[in-house]
Design a protein around this motif. Structure first.
Motif, PDB file in Angstrom:
ATOM      1  N   LEU A  94       0.855  -1.184   0.000  1.00  0.00           N
ATOM      2  CA  LEU A  94       0.000   0.000   0.000  1.00  0.00           C
ATOM      3  C   LEU A  94       0.889   1.231   0.000  1.00  0.00           C
ATOM      4  O   LEU A  94       1.774   1.375   0.844  1.00  0.00           O
ATOM      5  CB  LEU A  94      -0.920   0.003   1.219  1.00  0.00           C
ATOM      6  CG  LEU A  94      -1.998   1.075   1.256  1.00  0.00           C
ATOM      7  CD1 LEU A  94      -2.947   0.942   0.071  1.00  0.00           C
ATOM      8  CD2 LEU A  94      -2.782   0.998   2.548  1.00  0.00           C
ATOM      9  N   ALA A  95       0.678   2.101  -0.983  1.00  0.00           N
ATOM     10  CA  ALA A  95       1.453   3.331  -1.108  1.00  0.00           C
ATOM     11  C   ALA A  95       0.479   4.496  -1.259  1.00  0.00           C
ATOM     12  O   ALA A  95      -0.735   4.295  -1.352  1.00  0.00           O
ATOM     13  CB  ALA A  95       2.380   3.237  -2.318  1.00  0.00           C
ATOM     14  N   TRP A  96       1.003   5.697  -1.289  1.00  0.00           N
ATOM     15  CA  TRP A  96       0.162   6.874  -1.430  1.00  0.00           C
ATOM     16  C   TRP A  96       0.704   7.719  -2.553  1.00  0.00           C
ATOM     17  O   TRP A  96       1.907   7.801  -2.765  1.00  0.00           O
ATOM     18  CB  TRP A  96       0.150   7.673  -0.123  1.00  0.00           C
ATOM     19  CG  TRP A  96      -0.602   6.958   0.932  1.00  0.00           C
ATOM     20  CD1 TRP A  96      -1.915   7.114   1.243  1.00  0.00           C
ATOM     21  CD2 TRP A  96      -0.125   5.932   1.796  1.00  0.00           C
ATOM     22  NE1 TRP A  96      -2.273   6.250   2.251  1.00  0.00           N
ATOM     23  CE2 TRP A  96      -1.195   5.513   2.610  1.00  0.00           C
ATOM     24  CE3 TRP A  96       1.103   5.305   1.978  1.00  0.00           C
ATOM     25  CZ2 TRP A  96      -1.079   4.525   3.564  1.00  0.00           C
ATOM     26  CZ3 TRP A  96       1.230   4.317   2.928  1.00  0.00           C
ATOM     27  CH2 TRP A  96       0.145   3.942   3.719  1.00  0.00           C
TER      28      TRP A  96
ATOM     29  N   THR B  93      -2.913   3.773  -2.928  1.00  0.00           N
ATOM     30  CA  THR B  93      -2.680   3.042  -4.165  1.00  0.00           C
ATOM     31  C   THR B  93      -2.055   1.697  -3.827  1.00  0.00           C
ATOM     32  O   THR B  93      -1.126   1.628  -3.018  1.00  0.00           O
ATOM     33  CB  THR B  93      -1.715   3.844  -5.071  1.00  0.00           C
ATOM     34  OG1 THR B  93      -2.257   5.131  -5.301  1.00  0.00           O
ATOM     35  CG2 THR B  93      -1.491   3.145  -6.384  1.00  0.00           C
ATOM     36  N   TRP B  94      -2.561   0.650  -4.441  1.00  0.00           N
ATOM     37  CA  TRP B  94      -1.959  -0.671  -4.286  1.00  0.00           C
ATOM     38  C   TRP B  94      -0.931  -0.879  -5.374  1.00  0.00           C
ATOM     39  O   TRP B  94      -1.188  -0.611  -6.543  1.00  0.00           O
ATOM     40  CB  TRP B  94      -3.011  -1.768  -4.387  1.00  0.00           C
ATOM     41  CG  TRP B  94      -3.888  -1.884  -3.199  1.00  0.00           C
ATOM     42  CD1 TRP B  94      -5.186  -1.494  -3.099  1.00  0.00           C
ATOM     43  CD2 TRP B  94      -3.532  -2.419  -1.922  1.00  0.00           C
ATOM     44  NE1 TRP B  94      -5.660  -1.757  -1.833  1.00  0.00           N
ATOM     45  CE2 TRP B  94      -4.665  -2.333  -1.092  1.00  0.00           C
ATOM     46  CE3 TRP B  94      -2.365  -2.977  -1.393  1.00  0.00           C
ATOM     47  CZ2 TRP B  94      -4.671  -2.771   0.222  1.00  0.00           C
ATOM     48  CZ3 TRP B  94      -2.369  -3.408  -0.088  1.00  0.00           C
ATOM     49  CH2 TRP B  94      -3.511  -3.306   0.704  1.00  0.00           C
ATOM     50  N   ARG B  95       0.239  -1.375  -4.993  1.00  0.00           N
ATOM     51  CA  ARG B  95       1.264  -1.807  -5.942  1.00  0.00           C
ATOM     52  C   ARG B  95       1.421  -3.306  -5.749  1.00  0.00           C
ATOM     53  O   ARG B  95       1.817  -3.763  -4.680  1.00  0.00           O
ATOM     54  CB  ARG B  95       2.583  -1.094  -5.672  1.00  0.00           C
ATOM     55  CG  ARG B  95       2.507   0.377  -5.945  1.00  0.00           C
ATOM     56  CD  ARG B  95       3.805   1.049  -5.621  1.00  0.00           C
ATOM     57  NE  ARG B  95       3.673   2.489  -5.846  1.00  0.00           N
ATOM     58  CZ  ARG B  95       4.449   3.384  -5.285  1.00  0.00           C
ATOM     59  NH1 ARG B  95       5.418   3.004  -4.477  1.00  0.00           N
ATOM     60  NH2 ARG B  95       4.273   4.658  -5.530  1.00  0.00           N
TER      61      ARG B  95
ATOM     62  N   VAL C 243       1.448  -4.233 -11.136  1.00  0.00           N
ATOM     63  CA  VAL C 243       0.168  -3.578 -11.381  1.00  0.00           C
ATOM     64  C   VAL C 243      -0.039  -2.545 -10.285  1.00  0.00           C
ATOM     65  O   VAL C 243       0.164  -2.827  -9.106  1.00  0.00           O
ATOM     66  CB  VAL C 243      -1.000  -4.592 -11.375  1.00  0.00           C
ATOM     67  CG1 VAL C 243      -2.327  -3.897 -11.591  1.00  0.00           C
ATOM     68  CG2 VAL C 243      -0.779  -5.662 -12.428  1.00  0.00           C
ATOM     69  N   GLU C 244      -0.405  -1.344 -10.686  1.00  0.00           N
ATOM     70  CA  GLU C 244      -0.714  -0.286  -9.728  1.00  0.00           C
ATOM     71  C   GLU C 244      -2.182   0.069  -9.896  1.00  0.00           C
ATOM     72  O   GLU C 244      -2.633   0.342 -11.001  1.00  0.00           O
ATOM     73  CB  GLU C 244       0.173   0.941  -9.981  1.00  0.00           C
ATOM     74  CG  GLU C 244       0.055   1.980  -8.913  1.00  0.00           C
ATOM     75  CD  GLU C 244       1.077   3.102  -9.075  1.00  0.00           C
ATOM     76  OE1 GLU C 244       1.336   3.785  -8.081  1.00  0.00           O
ATOM     77  OE2 GLU C 244       1.603   3.299 -10.193  1.00  0.00           O
ATOM     78  N   LEU C 245      -2.919   0.011  -8.789  1.00  0.00           N
ATOM     79  CA  LEU C 245      -4.337   0.342  -8.881  1.00  0.00           C
ATOM     80  C   LEU C 245      -4.781   1.196  -7.715  1.00  0.00           C
ATOM     81  O   LEU C 245      -4.202   1.159  -6.634  1.00  0.00           O
ATOM     82  CB  LEU C 245      -5.200  -0.912  -9.015  1.00  0.00           C
ATOM     83  CG  LEU C 245      -5.127  -1.993  -7.962  1.00  0.00           C
ATOM     84  CD1 LEU C 245      -6.233  -1.813  -6.951  1.00  0.00           C
ATOM     85  CD2 LEU C 245      -5.295  -3.324  -8.648  1.00  0.00           C
ATOM     86  N   ASP C 246      -5.805   1.982  -7.981  1.00  0.00           N
ATOM     87  CA  ASP C 246      -6.341   2.904  -6.990  1.00  0.00           C
ATOM     88  C   ASP C 246      -7.068   2.106  -5.913  1.00  0.00           C
ATOM     89  O   ASP C 246      -7.916   1.275  -6.218  1.00  0.00           O
ATOM     90  CB  ASP C 246      -7.298   3.878  -7.679  1.00  0.00           C
ATOM     91  CG  ASP C 246      -7.696   5.028  -6.797  1.00  0.00           C
ATOM     92  OD1 ASP C 246      -8.415   4.772  -5.812  1.00  0.00           O
ATOM     93  OD2 ASP C 246      -7.294   6.167  -7.088  1.00  0.00           O
ATOM     94  N   ALA C 247      -6.751   2.357  -4.645  1.00  0.00           N
ATOM     95  CA  ALA C 247      -7.346   1.607  -3.539  1.00  0.00           C
ATOM     96  C   ALA C 247      -8.693   2.176  -3.111  1.00  0.00           C
ATOM     97  O   ALA C 247      -9.365   1.602  -2.264  1.00  0.00           O
ATOM     98  CB  ALA C 247      -6.395   1.601  -2.346  1.00  0.00           C
TER      99      ALA C 247
END
Length: 154
Positions: free
Chosen positions: A98-100, A108-110, A126-130
């Motif tokens: 979990l990043a911001w 954001t999830w990486r 894959v990077e997706l909006d949390a």
């Protein structure tokens, strides 16, 4: 006698780790707003410009805490599921972080994924909006890691 620390003892396993809700940022926001209100009241009552300035600054910080308190609607399990559907290959091992991103710290999830081959022949990120789950980016490549030293050939 040697003994593992409690947090590494697998016999005390209580379930999967759950990321804390980011909306907890509202708690310090409320504290800042309450202190700001008291500072403003004291500053106006005593005609102290420094307290009024501090109140304004604390209100701005409180507003930031409320604006950055995104709800974490996509948990790590759903993030891994979305990532495996995005990359287009069967996923074996995976890791989520979990990043911001941005000034308002949107979560954001990486997700790092490896294909189910042994050893993995493809890896992806894959990077997706949390908050809403939309995919921000995807990158896949042939796995460049050399497994020959372990007696495993591709």
């Amino acid at each position: 006698m040697d003994q593992l620390p409690e947090d590494l003892d697998i016999t005390a396993y209580v379930g999967p780790y759950v990321f804390p809700d980011i909306r907890r940022r509202r708690i310090p926001g409320l504290i800042y707003a309450a202190i700001a209100a008291l500072s403003l009241w004291a500053g106006l009552a005593t005609h102290n410009g420094g307290l009024v300035f501090a109140a304004v600054l604390l209100f701005v910080i409180a507003a930031y805490h409320f604006a950055a308190a995104w709800p974490l609607r996509i948990d790590q399990t759903e993030a891994l599921s979305l990532a495996s559907r995005t990359v287009g290959f069967p996923v074996g091992h995976a890791s989520a972080q979990l990043a911001w991103r941005g000034l308002l710290s949107r979560p954001t999830w990486r997700i790092l994924v490896y294909c189910a081959d042994e050893p993995p022949s493809i890896r992806g990120l894959v990077e997706l909006d949390a908050v809403d789950g939309h995919v921000l980016g995807e990158y896949t490549e042939a796995n460049p890691e050399d497994w020959s030293q372990y007696g495993i050939a591709r």
